[in-house]
Motif scaffolding. Structure first.
Motif: not given
Length: 498
Positions: A171-184
């Protein structure tokens, strides 16, 4: 929109791309051509493709295939499909005609963006009724579908090494979360520029670099493909501050002749390794030669890439471990779903905002992958007292010799201790005496005088005779998937027995 280290990103890819476009700045530079793509231009390209799809009656959530190498066109097509409320189907160009045809048919895509370099591939693989569309058109008035965070945004097919490829839905949410785990995990900031040399039709390239830059507000340097001879020059010219690669690329760079110049070396904060285990000796040798820290990580297509990462220096990195969980929960469980004590082997399971929605049209596989809300990875590992995970192998790759489990990685690590070994993979061979026995395949550097008997002796000295390969096969290239991961399960089929 800004990065919050504690809370997954809210909203949709459309909203995040709009916010980046309004803020301005460069989104992507292309060191092979010198071209640049601003966030505003990227949003406009995405919007044009989204409108052309809605004008042709493509329904919300419908699959739209994207058949393209890394390029500004591929980025505009991916973002355009997601922006318009459609499900972007990223087609693996390395999968072969039959696998591509299966993905196109199974996804039920009626329309595709096809890069000019891929016209022949599309013609060979596409079924009747599929239409190739340009990125833009005269559809400025076409109204867009409403989009919600839970809507499907991506369909990406697994490599299918043990059966038919499965279509992973995010989903949009899980893709954004995927980028977020890397960024964090990597403390990405707007001033950072990642180096994307992995294909964005693979989850690492798409979520780690593309989604990571969207969420963090940074930028990317992107090449059409990895080049060992040009990597350091491209990294320097594009002024990258980090890169994401796979162990085979790290090994090729280590054994290559190129070097980063002083400015490039000083600018690079870290390199990132994922997709498969990185040999300890390879990591140590790379860092000693290039003075660039390597952050080993772990992720899956089903988790929008990263689930584990080592911290950045000066926090403790544990060489040989893909690190600790960021942005999600990770446990080591037994076969019944109970968490095992620290230090004991079990299966890695994960739950969190980056986990997939489902396998498309495959409820049995979806149900079999989830247990009590946890996604089962199929990876065998142990967790130490500090929460660092140490992977010992895949459940399907374990070598069971005389009833004893042998982790292929143990043998790989022994083989990599010889400096001439560029690639190594141990695998199981069916045996009438033990059920299975150990063999291995290696690739050595050009000009090496290494003999298989020397490698067997190294393994015998380090592992003992029971785990030592009966035979070591020399190959010009080990079989790999689209991410560069060595496909050890194929080796027994393509190599003659001892």
């Amino acid at each position: 929109m800004s990065l919050d280290n504690q809370t997954p990103p809210e909203g949709t890819i459309r909203e995040w791309l709009d916010a980046r476009a309004e803020a301005g700045g460069r989104a992507v530079v292309f060191p092979e051509t010198g071209d640049e793509l601003s966030w505003t231009a990227l949003r406009e390209g995405a919007l044009g493709f989204a409108r052309s799809l809605t004008a042709r009656g493509v329904a919300k959530g419908e699959s739209v295939a994207i058949i393209a190498p890394n390029s500004h066109e591929a980025l505009c097509a991916f973002y355009g499909a997601a922006y318009g409320g459609f499900r972007a189907v990223m087609i693996n160009l390395a999968a072969g005609r039959d696998a591509i045809a299966y993905a196109l048919e199974h996804s039920e895509a009626r329309f595709a963006y096809v890069h000019p370099d891929c016209n022949d591939l599309f013609a060979a693989a596409a079924g009747e009724g599929m239409t190739s569309l340009p990125l833009g058109g005269d559809d400025e008035e076409a109204a867009l579908h409403d989009v919600a965070p839970t809507d499907h945004a991506l369909l990406m097919y697994t490599s299918g090494t043990t059966g038919r490829p499965k279509g992973v839905v995010h989903s949009h949410a899980s893709l954004l979360a995927g980028g977020w785990t890397t960024a964090v995990a990597h403390r990405l900031a707007p001033q950072d520029r990642g180096f994307c040399v992995l294909p964005i039709y693979h989850i690492n390239g798409l979520c780690v670099t593309v989604m990571g830059s969207l969420v963090s507000g940074g930028s990317l340097a992107m090449t059409g493909r990895f080049s060992a001879s040009q990597f350091w020059a491209q990294a320097g010219a594009a002024e990258v501050t980090w890169f994401s690669v796979v162990p085979t690329i790290i090994s090729h760079l280590l054994h290559g002749k190129g070097e980063p110049d002083a400015e490039c070396r000083a600018r690079l904060r870290f390199g990132r390794s994922a997709s498969s285990a990185l040999a300890v000796e390879t990591q140590q040798a790379f860092e000693a030669r290039f003075d660039v820290p390597i952050i080993e990580t772990m992720g899956l297509t089903e988790t929008a890439a990263q689930i584990l990462s080592n911290p950045l220096p000066p926090e403790p990195r544990k060489i040989g471990s893909p690190g600790v969980a960021y942005g999600c929960e990770v446990q080591i469980q037994d076969g019944e779903g109970h968490e095992v004590p620290r230090g004991e082997d079990g299966e890695i399971v994960v739950r969190g905002p980056n986990v997939m929605v489902e396998y498309l049209k495959n409820p049995e596989a979806t149900e079999g992958t989830f247990r009590d809300g946890w996604l089962r990875t199929g990876d065998v590992a142990r967790m130490d007292g500090d929460g660092y995970v140490f992977v010992t192998g895949r459940l399907k790759e374990l070598i069971i010799k005389g009833g004893e489990n042998i982790a292929p990685r143990e043998v790989d690590e022994a083989l990599y201790t010889h400096p001439d070994v560029v690639e190594a993979a141990a695998f199981a061979r069916t045996c009438t005496r033990y059920g299975e026995t150990v063999e291995a395949a290696v690739r050595v550097c050009d000009g090496s005088q290494l003999d298989p008997a020397q490698l067997i002796e190294i393994c015998r000295d380090r592992l003992g005779p029971f785990k030592t390969p009966d035979k070591v096969h020399f190959m010009a290239e080990l079989p790999k998937g689209p991410s560069g991961k060595i496909q050890r399960l194929k080796l027994a089929d393509i190599l003659p027995p001892a």
